[in-house]
Scaffold this active site. Sequence first.
Site, PDB file in Angstrom:
ATOM      1  N   HIS A 189       0.692  -1.347   0.052  1.00  0.00           N
ATOM      2  CA  HIS A 189      -0.111   0.104   0.175  1.00  0.00           C
ATOM      3  C   HIS A 189       0.655   1.214   0.009  1.00  0.00           C
ATOM      4  O   HIS A 189       0.229   2.231  -0.295  1.00  0.00           O
ATOM      5  CB  HIS A 189      -0.878   0.094   1.213  1.00  0.00           C
ATOM      6  CG  HIS A 189      -2.280   0.642   0.946  1.00  0.00           C
ATOM      7  ND1 HIS A 189      -2.968   0.604  -0.186  1.00  0.00           N
ATOM      8  CD2 HIS A 189      -3.185   1.293   1.879  1.00  0.00           C
ATOM      9  CE1 HIS A 189      -3.965   1.000  -0.099  1.00  0.00           C
ATOM     10  NE2 HIS A 189      -4.325   1.541   1.231  1.00  0.00           N
ATOM     11  N   ASN A 208      -6.402   6.924   4.162  1.00  0.00           N
ATOM     12  CA  ASN A 208      -7.845   7.295   4.027  1.00  0.00           C
ATOM     13  C   ASN A 208      -8.137   8.738   4.193  1.00  0.00           C
ATOM     14  O   ASN A 208      -9.253   9.200   3.849  1.00  0.00           O
ATOM     15  CB  ASN A 208      -8.773   6.516   5.002  1.00  0.00           C
ATOM     16  CG  ASN A 208      -8.702   4.854   4.526  1.00  0.00           C
ATOM     17  OD1 ASN A 208      -8.091   4.581   3.708  1.00  0.00           O
ATOM     18  ND2 ASN A 208      -9.179   4.180   5.351  1.00  0.00           N
TER      19      ASN A 208
END
Length: 188
Positions: free
Chosen positions: A21, A67
């Site tokens: 990620h 996020n």
Amino acid sequence: MAKYLIVGLGNIGPEYQNTRHNIGFKIIDSFADSVGAEWADKRYGAVSKCRVKNAELVLLKPSTFMNLSGQAVRYWLQQEKIPLENLFVLVDDLNLPFGTIRMRKQGSAGGHNGLKNIEQLLATPNYARLRFGIGSNFIHGAQVNYVLGEWTEEENAAFPSRLTITTDIIKSFCLQGIDRTMNLYNGK
């Protein structure tokens, strides 16, 4: 002189450093190393400034976690007075085989929470992004563990050549624009 915001998406902290990620951080770190840029802790992230020929680049690694990446992107676009068309976001993509590079001038978040937040806070999906394929070699229901998992030996061995290409892409984006860069590098 044109000014650009180049954003590598990832999560802060040593536990995320070598995870799939965090490929955005890995790409932007490689680029910064190639031009001798140094990082400084600033509001919403690590920031570095450098020049590539007649382009001024602001490099950003958001410290907001993936996020909430849009907070950092929006702040630094406004702070540096950079137009939206000069934003380039570097991100991982599960839907592409490992090492595949795909650029778009705009588009959907494709399920990526960092891109969703950027789109939400900028109120548009119309910004350039480089998607770096991390593959999808996981069983159903294990997506989170996969993206937050570390690279394999084979993947690590392939990085030097892939990172050289991404460095060239960032330079091309700033000097030639997204259309010409996509023509030169998409699918390579």
